[in-house]
Motif scaffolding. Sequence first.
Motif, mmCIF file in Angstrom:
data_model
loop_
_atom_site.group_PDB
_atom_site.id
_atom_site.type_symbol
_atom_site.label_atom_id
_atom_site.label_comp_id
_atom_site.label_asym_id
_atom_site.label_seq_id
_atom_site.Cartn_x
_atom_site.Cartn_y
_atom_site.Cartn_z
ATOM 1 N N TRP A 72 -2.488 39.841 -22.393
ATOM 2 C CA TRP A 72 -4.276 40.387 -22.037
ATOM 3 C C TRP A 72 -4.277 38.084 -20.669
ATOM 4 O O TRP A 72 -5.200 38.803 -20.509
ATOM 5 C CB TRP A 72 -5.189 40.544 -22.539
ATOM 6 C CG TRP A 72 -5.405 41.534 -23.123
ATOM 7 C CD1 TRP A 72 -5.067 41.949 -24.161
ATOM 8 C CD2 TRP A 72 -5.628 42.673 -22.507
ATOM 9 N NE1 TRP A 72 -4.924 43.063 -25.102
ATOM 10 C CE2 TRP A 72 -5.241 43.771 -23.220
ATOM 11 C CE3 TRP A 72 -5.695 42.722 -21.104
ATOM 12 C CZ2 TRP A 72 -4.863 45.208 -22.807
ATOM 13 C CZ3 TRP A 72 -5.818 43.729 -20.573
ATOM 14 C CH2 TRP A 72 -5.587 45.101 -21.557
ATOM 15 N N PRO A 121 -10.343 41.397 -20.183
ATOM 16 C CA PRO A 121 -12.179 40.659 -20.586
ATOM 17 C C PRO A 121 -11.719 39.342 -20.511
ATOM 18 O O PRO A 121 -11.007 38.641 -20.207
ATOM 19 C CB PRO A 121 -11.824 40.728 -22.334
ATOM 20 C CG PRO A 121 -10.080 41.492 -23.079
ATOM 21 C CD PRO A 121 -9.984 42.164 -21.804
ATOM 22 N N LEU A 137 -11.368 44.333 -32.313
ATOM 23 C CA LEU A 137 -9.828 45.267 -32.273
ATOM 24 C C LEU A 137 -9.161 44.994 -33.200
ATOM 25 O O LEU A 137 -8.597 44.429 -33.561
ATOM 26 C CB LEU A 137 -8.930 45.061 -30.986
ATOM 27 C CG LEU A 137 -10.551 45.197 -29.676
ATOM 28 C CD1 LEU A 137 -9.825 44.743 -28.637
ATOM 29 C CD2 LEU A 137 -10.953 46.869 -29.301
ATOM 30 N N LYS A 197 -13.982 40.314 -26.902
ATOM 31 C CA LYS A 197 -13.635 41.679 -27.879
ATOM 32 C C LYS A 197 -12.710 40.161 -28.480
ATOM 33 O O LYS A 197 -12.165 38.926 -27.960
ATOM 34 C CB LYS A 197 -12.719 42.179 -26.454
ATOM 35 C CG LYS A 197 -13.037 42.876 -25.555
ATOM 36 C CD LYS A 197 -13.365 44.219 -25.622
ATOM 37 C CE LYS A 197 -12.928 45.033 -24.758
ATOM 38 N NZ LYS A 197 -14.756 45.955 -25.443
ATOM 39 N N GLN A 234 -13.771 48.978 -30.832
ATOM 40 C CA GLN A 234 -14.646 48.249 -29.371
ATOM 41 C C GLN A 234 -14.656 47.172 -28.428
ATOM 42 O O GLN A 234 -14.225 46.329 -28.332
ATOM 43 C CB GLN A 234 -15.603 49.413 -29.403
ATOM 44 C CG GLN A 234 -15.876 50.899 -29.305
ATOM 45 C CD GLN A 234 -15.326 51.391 -27.898
ATOM 46 O OE1 GLN A 234 -15.785 50.893 -26.957
ATOM 47 N NE2 GLN A 234 -15.062 51.842 -28.185
ATOM 48 N N GLN A 235 -14.884 46.666 -29.741
ATOM 49 C CA GLN A 235 -14.852 44.955 -30.184
ATOM 50 C C GLN A 235 -14.794 44.228 -30.513
ATOM 51 O O GLN A 235 -14.204 42.818 -30.641
ATOM 52 C CB GLN A 235 -16.618 44.220 -30.596
ATOM 53 C CG GLN A 235 -17.734 45.030 -29.455
ATOM 54 C CD GLN A 235 -18.044 44.942 -28.246
ATOM 55 O OE1 GLN A 235 -17.424 46.183 -27.632
ATOM 56 N NE2 GLN A 235 -17.571 43.270 -27.865
ATOM 57 N N ILE A 240 -7.388 47.912 -24.318
ATOM 58 C CA ILE A 240 -9.131 47.665 -23.592
ATOM 59 C C ILE A 240 -8.605 48.481 -22.379
ATOM 60 O O ILE A 240 -8.119 48.034 -20.968
ATOM 61 C CB ILE A 240 -8.568 46.405 -23.666
ATOM 62 C CG1 ILE A 240 -8.343 45.234 -25.192
ATOM 63 C CG2 ILE A 240 -10.462 45.677 -23.209
ATOM 64 C CD1 ILE A 240 -8.470 44.279 -25.186
ATOM 65 N N LEU A 291 -11.016 36.363 -24.708
ATOM 66 C CA LEU A 291 -11.101 37.527 -25.258
ATOM 67 C C LEU A 291 -10.163 36.524 -26.798
ATOM 68 O O LEU A 291 -9.393 35.082 -26.247
ATOM 69 C CB LEU A 291 -9.183 37.947 -25.301
ATOM 70 C CG LEU A 291 -8.806 38.851 -25.870
ATOM 71 C CD1 LEU A 291 -9.397 40.304 -26.517
ATOM 72 C CD2 LEU A 291 -6.890 39.032 -25.482
#
Length: 476
Positions: free
Chosen positions: A203, A184, A172, A276, A169-170, A180, A187
């Motif tokens: 990301w 975010p 990874l 995250k 969840q947080q 995800i 990150l």
Amino acid sequence: MSSNQFDVVVIGAGPGGYIAAIRAAQLGMSVACIDAWQNGNGGPAPGGTCTNVGCIPSKALLQSSEHFEQANHHFAEHGIEVKGVSLKLDKMVGRKNDVVKQNNDGILYLFKKNKVTFFHGKGAFAGQVDGGWAIKVSGTTTADLVGKHVVIATGSSARELPGTPFDEQQILSNDGALNIGAVPKKLGVIGAGVIGLEMGSVWRRLGAEVTVLEAMPEFLAAVDTQVAKEAHKIFTKQGLSIHMGVKLGEIKSTAKQVTVPYTDAAGAAQKLVVDKLIVSIGRVPYTGGLNPDSVGLKLDERGFVVVDGDCKTNLPNVWAVGDVVRGPMLAHKAEEEGVAVAERIGGQHGHVNFNTIPWVIYTSPEISWVGQTEQQLKASGRAYKAGSFPFLANGRARALGDTTGFVKILADAATDEVLGVHIIGPMASELIAEAVTIMEFRGAAEDIARICHAHPTLSESMKEAALAVDKRALNF
Ligand code: FAD
Ligand code: NAI
């Protein structure tokens, strides 16, 4: 032979295992392959890490996010005006999942086609019996099998930071990093290795502010220094914030954010607060559930199954391939070993050439290499010649609108034999195949230089770099 007795039982259907199973079946042996991976519905999902949470899904997201980046920042250069580009992340991730499923289904089809009997469940050693090794399957399917030969191909899993377990969840692993739910804002990535750079790029392209913390002082130390320097410059310019030589403190995470205290390379205390955190600090061999102790299967101090150069373990007729044994953790290395082991079992001379295993990092630009780096050649004292060619001088790269990077060829000073090829630039992943072929045949730089390459192609840069080894590049 009873219906549960096989010439070969393969445990694990990642690239090492499923390929070993197919090759053994092609050679006329009766083969069972056991794999525990479950899809979202609890059904079988053969293909291992590579297919489910590795090579395939990461490349799907890299491609999709690159399209997004192109639409936002590069289409205009081509005279294409796009307005209101928006991201539907659930659709992008859904497409990635579809690509994974196509590959899972493809392997099940190949098993059927080649008459490999597939068992969905965990395989464990249950002792030595008449006719081979007893293997117990438990999980979705239960069965008691006997294999005259056993191939262990149980792969690897992500390494955790001590005291910071993955919760997906947080904090990874590669698994969570591919799934995800919303981009975010901030990150964090621990480890500037292959996963850190690939997933960090995905990301970042999708809009996250990405900070990478790396323990080593040197960026991509295993890569040719000139390539690594160029890559660092480009990735930083793209917006990845990369900090080398850091020492992590105690990481704290809540449902909303993760706080990473660290000491930077200058010794100053710093704090990174992110939504995250991807932890990509390498992988560890996986033998969970295999019950290795029950039969005295030898593992080394890091948990790898100990094998000789032919992938034989300490137990008679028990072999091991892929990430669970020494050597690079790459899908194609696992496949090569799988084929070689099946051929050895079949009485042939299986062969893996560790000197010609290519590496690719699928960032943009891509990075690929095979053989020795310039720093390795210098350290070994081998006399060499180098020839480079920039994509800036390649017509196809100009037409593509991507002229970053170069091809560099290193050849023996006396014999001209190609010792290493290093590429950073567009389609480096595809271009490296020519270098692998030349090196497999122990060819010379001049061999590449004299081969006719189609025009206009990126591959002409390989020819030009080979010409440059002899200081006679034509277009630069
Ligand atoms: P795995 O693929 O790990 O497969 C092992 C299988 O065995 C799994 O399905 C597991 O469930 C099963 N298993 C384990 N124990 C048991 C048991 N007791 N009984 C039954 N089944 C069992 N490599 C590349 O070459 N190119 C890439 O682009 C690339 N990208 C990657 C990206 C990411 C994010 C990651 C994490 C890895 C990537 N890799 C890449 C590495 C590649 O995935 C591995 O090297 C490769 O999957 C190793 O294959 P394997 O068959 O040894 O093991
Ligand atoms: P990696 O070995 O590539 O990189 C891990 C990085 O983490 C290293 O740079 C290491 O110095 C750093 N590190 C370790 N401990 C740390 C700490 N405490 N703090 C900060 N940094 C730390 O491993 P990665 O990226 O996890 O990938 C695992 C393997 O999966 C790769 O080695 C490769 O074999 C395979 N892979 C291959 C890909 C490809 O072929 N394109 C893509 C992704 C993974």
